[in-house]
Design an enzyme around this catalytic site. Structure first.
Site, PDB file in Angstrom:
ATOM      1  N   GLU A   1      22.139  -7.497 -39.254  1.00  0.00           N
ATOM      2  CA  GLU A   1      23.066  -8.483 -38.473  1.00  0.00           C
ATOM      3  C   GLU A   1      23.144  -9.727 -39.494  1.00  0.00           C
ATOM      4  OE1 GLU A   1      22.279  -9.303 -34.354  1.00  0.00           O
ATOM      5  OE2 GLU A   1      23.278 -11.004 -34.256  1.00  0.00           O
TER       6      GLU A   1
ATOM      7  N   ASP B   1       6.629  -0.194 -35.734  1.00  0.00           N
ATOM      8  CA  ASP B   1       7.285   0.284 -34.532  1.00  0.00           C
ATOM      9  C   ASP B   1       7.991  -0.553 -33.888  1.00  0.00           C
ATOM     10  OD1 ASP B   1       7.900   1.411 -32.432  1.00  0.00           O
ATOM     11  OD2 ASP B   1       6.006   2.694 -32.351  1.00  0.00           O
TER      12      ASP B   1
END
Ligand code: MEV
Length: 443
Positions: free
Chosen positions: A76, A275
């Site tokens: 982003e 994760d």
């Protein structure tokens, strides 16, 4: 020149010159992807490719009196820029304080179905009376965990929905690992032991991502430091506090407020090989833990020690990351990012990530409260494209200015604009050298 005005190679040279990265690490950063095909093939099923994500640096984040350059991996465009803008405000206001409480033990459950309420207490007594044996089972089966002083910290037995389910919960210390694999393995081993002990077959043995350890990060802002060219700092601060209140009262806003926080935290977690789904799941569970989805941070006015009014921000949330583990080692880049970050241990790293979440949130709220997200994004993207197209010095402003008003914002388009700007400049120079023009001027 500012860090963002340099080329990627100049930025790596800077990191090396300033001692933020070794020569080898700076070289490795350039040689990405560090992940080789044979390693990728060993990581997941059916591997056919490797995907790259840009890593940017949030420069100069002050947390607990120490300054960090934080690697962030994100697709982003506005995330790193936003974090840098938030960190700049934080620096002007004495930096962020961050603390962790309590230090993590992972909950993992062995769940049984239909255990009669009348027998639950008896079973619980048997389990708790065999804690030492369960630790022995762990020692025999998981010697590495035991060697690192990890393992069973506590045991609890609880009914769920009266008799419907009954669970043995093991609290597991996994040190600097995020710990999911360790917790699942240990719980499966202990499930077999408990089955033999009670003669009951468990339904499941699985960790819970409900992370109880939380990071608290705080920042007190002198409203004057939020001033823009159009508004006073106090006007901006009031709007940030109002936006925060809106998120408190409206869960459909809280989720977007939190998404802004996760922009920063997930980018840090990803750069460090974690994760990210576990980080997200734990954060949103925490946000909703009281039965209604809430923002993970709030901003409100307070008086500081001197009696001055400040805008105080506080973020409280779990940040379920680790510093060691299979993916971190295999991916290569995370260990490199950890060296650049320079946190002494996992707990310091979590405190820094909390601070990133808070400045990311601050930057988003300030942007919404002032120029608006779209304008800020368009401006940023236009500048990035100008640099990516090769614009230098004053060309950057010129290309970016034109890109801001162009419907097609691509590197190709920026290159076309840059070549127009250069041709215009050449034509202007030629015109100034034109003897006819010179004569005109003399007359
Ligand atoms: C965009 O990725 C994140 C924001 O929507 C967060 C927010 O609204 O607070 C800007």
């Amino acid at each position: 020149m500012k860090f963002y005005e340099l080329t990627p190679q100049q930025r790596r040279d800077f990191l090396e010159q300033e001692g933020y990265a070794t020569h080898n690490d700076a070289r490795l950063l350039r040689l990405t992807p560090l992940l080789r095909e044979y390693a990728a093939d060993g990581m997941i099923e059916n591997q056919v490719g490797i995907m790259g994500i840009p890593i940017g640096l949030l420069m100069g984040l002050e947390v607990n009196g120490k300054t960090y350059n934080v690697p962030m991996a994100t697709e982003e465009p506005s995330v790193v820029a936003g974090a840098c803008a938030g960190a700049k405000i934080a620096r002007r206001n004495g930096g962020i304080t961050s603390a962790l409480w309590p230090v993590r033990v992972i909950p993992a459950d062995i769940v049984f179905q239909k255990v009669p309420v009348s027998r639950q207490e008896e079973y619980a007594k048997i389990i708790l009376g065999h804690k030492k044996d369960m630790i022995q089972v762990m020692k025999e089966n998981m010697p590495t965990l035991t060697r690192h002083n990890g393992g069973i910290e506590g045991l609890t037995c609880d009914p769920i929905a009266k008799g419907k389910f009954w669970k043995v919960r093991i609290w597991i210390w996994t040190g600097e690992a995020m710990g999911a694999n360790i917790a699942n393995r240990l719980t499966e081993i202990e499930a077999k032991y408990i089955e033999s002990l009670l003669g009951l077959k468990p339904l499941a043995a699985i960790l819970s991502n409900a992370e109880l350890e939380t990071v608290g990060s705080g920042l007190k802002i002198d409203p004057d430091t939020l001033a823009t060219k159009d508004e006073t700092g106090m006007e901006v601060a009031k709007k940030i506090a109002a936006l925060s209140q809106w998120a408190e009262l409206d869960d459909t806003r809280a989720v977007t407020h939190n998404k802004g926080i996760m922009n920063g935290i997930v980018a840090c977690a990803l750069a460090n090989g974690n994760d990210t789904r576990a980080v997200e799941a734990a954060a949103h569970w925490f946000a909703a833990r009281r039965g209604r989805y809430k923002p993970l941070s709030y901003w409100q006015f307070e008086k500081d020690e001197t009696g001055k009014t400040v805008l105080a921000g506080k973020l409280t949330m779990p940040i379920a990351v680790g510093r060691i583990g299979f993916s971190i080692k295999t991916l290569g880049t995370p260990e490199l990012c950890q060296r650049i970050l320079g946190a002494a241990d996992l707990w310091e790293m979590q405190e820094v990530f909390g601070a990133v979440g808070l400045v990311q949130n601050l930057a988003a709220l300030k942007s919404i409260a002032t120029e608006g997200i779209v304008k800020g994004h368009v401006k940023l993207r236009s500048y990035n494209l100008a640099r990516a197209a090769g614009a230098q010095g004053e060309e950057i402003d010129k290309v970016a200015e034109r890109m801001m008003h162009h419907p097609k914002r691509t590197v190709r388009q920026a290159e076309i604009m840059l070549s127009h700007i250069r041709s215009e400049k050449e034509a202007e120079a030629a015109e100034n050298l034109d003897p006819a023009k010179e004569e005109e001027k003399d007359e």
